[in-house]
Design a protein around this motif. Structure first.
Motif, PDB file in Angstrom:
ATOM      1  N   ILE B  58       1.050  -1.242  -0.127  1.00  0.00           N
ATOM      2  CA  ILE B  58      -0.111  -0.143   0.197  1.00  0.00           C
ATOM      3  C   ILE B  58       0.959   1.125   0.623  1.00  0.00           C
ATOM      4  O   ILE B  58       2.548   1.090   0.544  1.00  0.00           O
ATOM      5  N   GLU B  59       0.405   2.086  -0.670  1.00  0.00           N
ATOM      6  CA  GLU B  59       0.592   3.258  -0.511  1.00  0.00           C
ATOM      7  C   GLU B  59       0.939   4.279   0.492  1.00  0.00           C
ATOM      8  O   GLU B  59       0.089   4.357   1.127  1.00  0.00           O
ATOM      9  N   PRO B  60       2.567   4.855   0.879  1.00  0.00           N
ATOM     10  CA  PRO B  60       1.965   5.236   2.398  1.00  0.00           C
ATOM     11  C   PRO B  60       1.524   7.087   2.185  1.00  0.00           C
ATOM     12  O   PRO B  60       1.266   7.168   1.196  1.00  0.00           O
ATOM     13  N   ASP B  61       0.273   6.657   3.279  1.00  0.00           N
ATOM     14  CA  ASP B  61      -0.721   7.641   3.660  1.00  0.00           C
ATOM     15  C   ASP B  61      -1.021   8.696   4.618  1.00  0.00           C
ATOM     16  O   ASP B  61      -0.564   8.073   5.899  1.00  0.00           O
ATOM     17  N   ASP B  62      -0.257   9.842   4.694  1.00  0.00           N
ATOM     18  CA  ASP B  62      -0.587  10.688   6.574  1.00  0.00           C
ATOM     19  C   ASP B  62      -1.475  10.839   7.178  1.00  0.00           C
ATOM     20  O   ASP B  62      -1.834  10.625   9.004  1.00  0.00           O
ATOM     21  N   ARG B  63      -2.521   9.882   6.723  1.00  0.00           N
ATOM     22  CA  ARG B  63      -3.668   9.268   6.837  1.00  0.00           C
ATOM     23  C   ARG B  63      -3.186   7.973   8.938  1.00  0.00           C
ATOM     24  O   ARG B  63      -4.000   8.296   9.377  1.00  0.00           O
ATOM     25  N   TRP B  64      -2.337   7.763   8.118  1.00  0.00           N
ATOM     26  CA  TRP B  64      -2.148   6.453   8.929  1.00  0.00           C
ATOM     27  C   TRP B  64      -1.340   6.544   9.416  1.00  0.00           C
ATOM     28  O   TRP B  64      -0.317   5.043   9.696  1.00  0.00           O
ATOM     29  N   ILE B  65       0.501   7.882   8.993  1.00  0.00           N
ATOM     30  CA  ILE B  65       1.075   7.494   9.836  1.00  0.00           C
ATOM     31  C   ILE B  65       1.157   8.393  10.598  1.00  0.00           C
ATOM     32  O   ILE B  65       1.470   9.438  10.404  1.00  0.00           O
ATOM     33  N   ALA B  66       1.232   7.664  11.909  1.00  0.00           N
ATOM     34  CA  ALA B  66       1.741   8.720  12.679  1.00  0.00           C
ATOM     35  C   ALA B  66       2.564   9.676  13.502  1.00  0.00           C
ATOM     36  O   ALA B  66       3.374  10.575  14.467  1.00  0.00           O
ATOM     37  N   ALA B  67       4.045   8.706  12.613  1.00  0.00           N
ATOM     38  CA  ALA B  67       5.519   9.074  12.894  1.00  0.00           C
ATOM     39  C   ALA B  67       6.122   8.500  12.149  1.00  0.00           C
ATOM     40  O   ALA B  67       6.180   7.694  11.422  1.00  0.00           O
ATOM     41  N   ARG B  68       6.988   9.263  11.338  1.00  0.00           N
ATOM     42  CA  ARG B  68       8.290   8.491  10.692  1.00  0.00           C
ATOM     43  C   ARG B  68       9.917   8.619  11.359  1.00  0.00           C
ATOM     44  O   ARG B  68      10.265   9.845  12.133  1.00  0.00           O
ATOM     45  N   CYS B  69      10.664   7.283  11.477  1.00  0.00           N
ATOM     46  CA  CYS B  69      11.980   7.553  12.305  1.00  0.00           C
ATOM     47  C   CYS B  69      12.354   7.103  11.518  1.00  0.00           C
ATOM     48  O   CYS B  69      12.541   5.904  10.630  1.00  0.00           O
ATOM     49  N   ASN B  70      14.060   7.449  11.809  1.00  0.00           N
ATOM     50  CA  ASN B  70      15.118   6.717  10.795  1.00  0.00           C
ATOM     51  C   ASN B  70      16.376   6.773  11.658  1.00  0.00           C
ATOM     52  O   ASN B  70      17.665   6.680  11.467  1.00  0.00           O
ATOM     53  N   ARG B  71      15.740   6.519  12.754  1.00  0.00           N
ATOM     54  CA  ARG B  71      17.272   5.937  13.847  1.00  0.00           C
ATOM     55  C   ARG B  71      16.327   5.181  14.959  1.00  0.00           C
ATOM     56  O   ARG B  71      15.245   5.730  15.150  1.00  0.00           O
ATOM     57  N   PHE B  72      17.026   4.374  15.539  1.00  0.00           N
ATOM     58  CA  PHE B  72      16.566   3.264  16.285  1.00  0.00           C
ATOM     59  C   PHE B  72      18.428   3.090  17.735  1.00  0.00           C
ATOM     60  O   PHE B  72      19.073   3.438  17.576  1.00  0.00           O
TER      61      PHE B  72
END
Ligand SMILES: Cc1cc2nc3c(=O)[nH]c(=O)nc-3n(C[C@H](O)[C@H](O)[C@H](O)COP(=O)(O)OP(=O)(O)OC[C@H]3O[C@@H](n4cnc5c(N)ncnc54)[C@H](O)[C@@H]3O)c2cc1C
Ligand code: SF4
Ligand code: SF4
Lengths: 84, 388
Positions: B58-72
């Protein structure tokens, strides 16, 4: 498998979150879980206690003396009517 | 709703919806039954997934993305942290919306979905499964299906009714609790993992950001080690210590079967997918994407079998799953067995030596290698991870 002892497993009414963790570890398929109701199937349960250890909420109790007088079924309070 | 379908899917989580979608796309008539009143709710999940995993479906959609992370960030028992590089992007989802969207994709392909539909048994004829028995609203019904796909999650019973042993060993079941906190300071782009005997025996504790001042704070511990003290008590202690003023907006319990895939995933015209088949990464406990991959393959194979009028073809599902991810989960499982023996001291050492690495070398592999260099006795521990 038939059990000679009384049922010793008791789910504290009203406290269950209906998450299914206990069902996943039960070797006897002895737990029935619905949206807002849960029940130990007395005839199948072997009192092995795995569900007691699994419950993240500490909602399942083990009573060595048997639980014949306690209700084994829980459901949410009236404002959340069960869905069945 | 009809009284007969090619494919009946039990459970409308990510694995079930994806199975329904691909079975319908392959030309099968599909019915998906969900016991709850709502698809995607309650959310029993930390909600972290990789970008690469999601875009397969599925194409990423802001409606179901609460946060974007690039580190752990890995936090050792002594409190030392190391931030390995994350190749690629991770999302923290709003699964309530995400799961809904996945179900809608199945509907778009022609699948029917019914909620408040609890499956309580299978219809059988000489051991062969021919459909399901369900309670829909208040009515008991029998629905025929050539193929039944069990996507009924950690609480799965469909497999057992078909003769498959799906019980999760208490060593492998992670007993989970999670609070969604509000009014907390979190780094919006970092996934945090806490390790150690005192924090999360036989598992880990996570803090996943959900936007600026909100986070999923959860824990999974091995049931084997939860006999004396339950997951929720560890979590409450952590939250009291770290976020004493936070508002707890959601409390949930859960379980994750961190095992290898079940020995059998196909039997008597029943296919198991997702948590029901233990299609979970045994190290991380992540099961959203792997369950969807299992669902996709099962849906495709079920449709092929129906089109060919050959239900013997269903065994293909087990083979394709093993080739795609099953073998990998077996390797991860061996790694998990080795890591679970790590003492707090070993974990501290890993974090300490890892944190001294330059940025470009601070990958998970790099951390292991440096730890080895600094403390040769660890060789035995790490060897256990890769050998055996
Ligand atoms: C606390 C926690 C945190 C997690 N964090 C992550 C994470 O960060 N990232 C990640 O990738 N994974 C995570 N996981 C794992 C992930 O949630 C699961 O692997 C994923 O939800 C599995 O999808 P599924 O479709 O197989 O099952 P589910 O999503 O559990 O769906 C199963 C569905 O079947 C329904 N059902 C069950 N029995 C019946 C029946 N008899 N009749 C009808 N319907 C039925 C249920 O109501 C449910 O809707 C986490 C799990 C937990 C518990
Ligand atoms: S005690 Fe054992 S057999 Fe009985 S319900 Fe619990 S897990 Fe199942
Ligand atoms: S008894 Fe415990 S483990 Fe079982 S469903 Fe309820 S909260 Fe979950």
């Amino acid at each position: 498998m038939s059990r000679t002892t009384p049922l010793m497993i008791h789910i504290v009414p009203g406290k269950c979150d209906f998450c299914g963790c206990c069902v996943g570890v039960c070797p006897e398929d002895a737990i029935e879980l619905l949206e807002s109701n849960i029940r130990i199937i007395d005839e199948r349960c072997t009192n092995c206690r795995k569900c007691v250890w699994a419950c993240p909420w500490e909602v399942i109790e083990f009573h060595r003396e048997g639980i014949t007088n306690l209700p084994t079924e829980v459901s949410l309070p009236q404002e959340y009517p069960p869905s069945f | 709703m009809n009284d007969s379908y090619d494919v009946i899917v039990v459970g409308a989580g990510p694995a079930g919806s994806t199975a329904a979608r691909f079975a319908a796309a392959g030309g099968a008539s599909v019915l998906m039954l969900e016991k709850d009143r709502d698809v995607g709710y309650p959310v029993r999940c930390g909600e972290a997934v990789s970008h690469e995993g999601v875009v397969q479906f599925i194409e990423p959609d802001d409606r179901w993305i609460a946060a974007r992370c690039n580190r752990f960030r890995l936090i050792s028992p002594s409190g030392q942290s190391v931030i390995p590089r994350l190749d690629g992007l991770a999302y923290v989802l709003e699964r309530r919306i995400f799961d809904y969207e996945l179900a809608k994709l199945a509907v778009k392909e022609g699948a029917e979905v019914v909620t408040k539909a609890y499956v309580y048994d299978l219809m059988k004829n000489n051991g062969t499964v021919e459909g399901v028995r369900a309670t829909i609203k208040d009515r008991k019904v029998e629905i025929k299906g050539k193929v039944v796909i069990g996507a009924d999650g950690v609480e799965s019973r469909v497999g057992k009714w078909a003769g498959i042993d799906t019980t999760t060993h208490i060593r492998d079941m992670e007993s989970c609790a999670q609070f969604t906190l509000s009014g907390v300071k979190v780094d919006e782009d970092i996934l945090d993992f806490y390790f150690g005997e005192a924090v999360a025996p036989g598992g880990y504790l996570w803090v996943f950001p959900k936007g600026k001042d909100s986070a999923n704070v959860g824990i999974g511990i091995s049931v084997e080690l939860a006999k004396q003290k339950s997951a929720v008590r560890y979590l409450e202690e952590f939250v009291d210590r770290m976020y004493p003023r936070a508002a707890i907006l959601t409390r949930i319990a859960g379980g994750v079967p961190c095992a290898k895939t079940c020995d059998e995933v196909v039997k008597n015209n029943v296919l198991l997918v997702g948590d029901a088949a233990h299609q979970v990464n045994p190290v991380s406990g992540g099961g959203i994407i792997s369950g969807m991959i299992g669902g996709m393959i099962a849906g495709q194979v079920a449709a092929e079998a129906v089109q060919k009028h050959d239900l013997a073809h269903l065994v293909e599902y087990g083979k394709r799953w093993q080739k795609r991810l099953g073998w990998r989960h077996e390797v991860f499982y061996r790694i998990k067995e080795a890591i679970s023996d790590f003492s707090d001291e070993t974990l501290n050492n890993l974090c300490e030596s890892g944190s001294r690495l330059p940025d470009e070398k601070r990958t998970v592999g790099g951390i292991f290698r440096t730890a080895l260099w600094n403390r040769p006795s660890m060789l035995i521990d790490v060897a256990k991870v890769f050998i055996s």
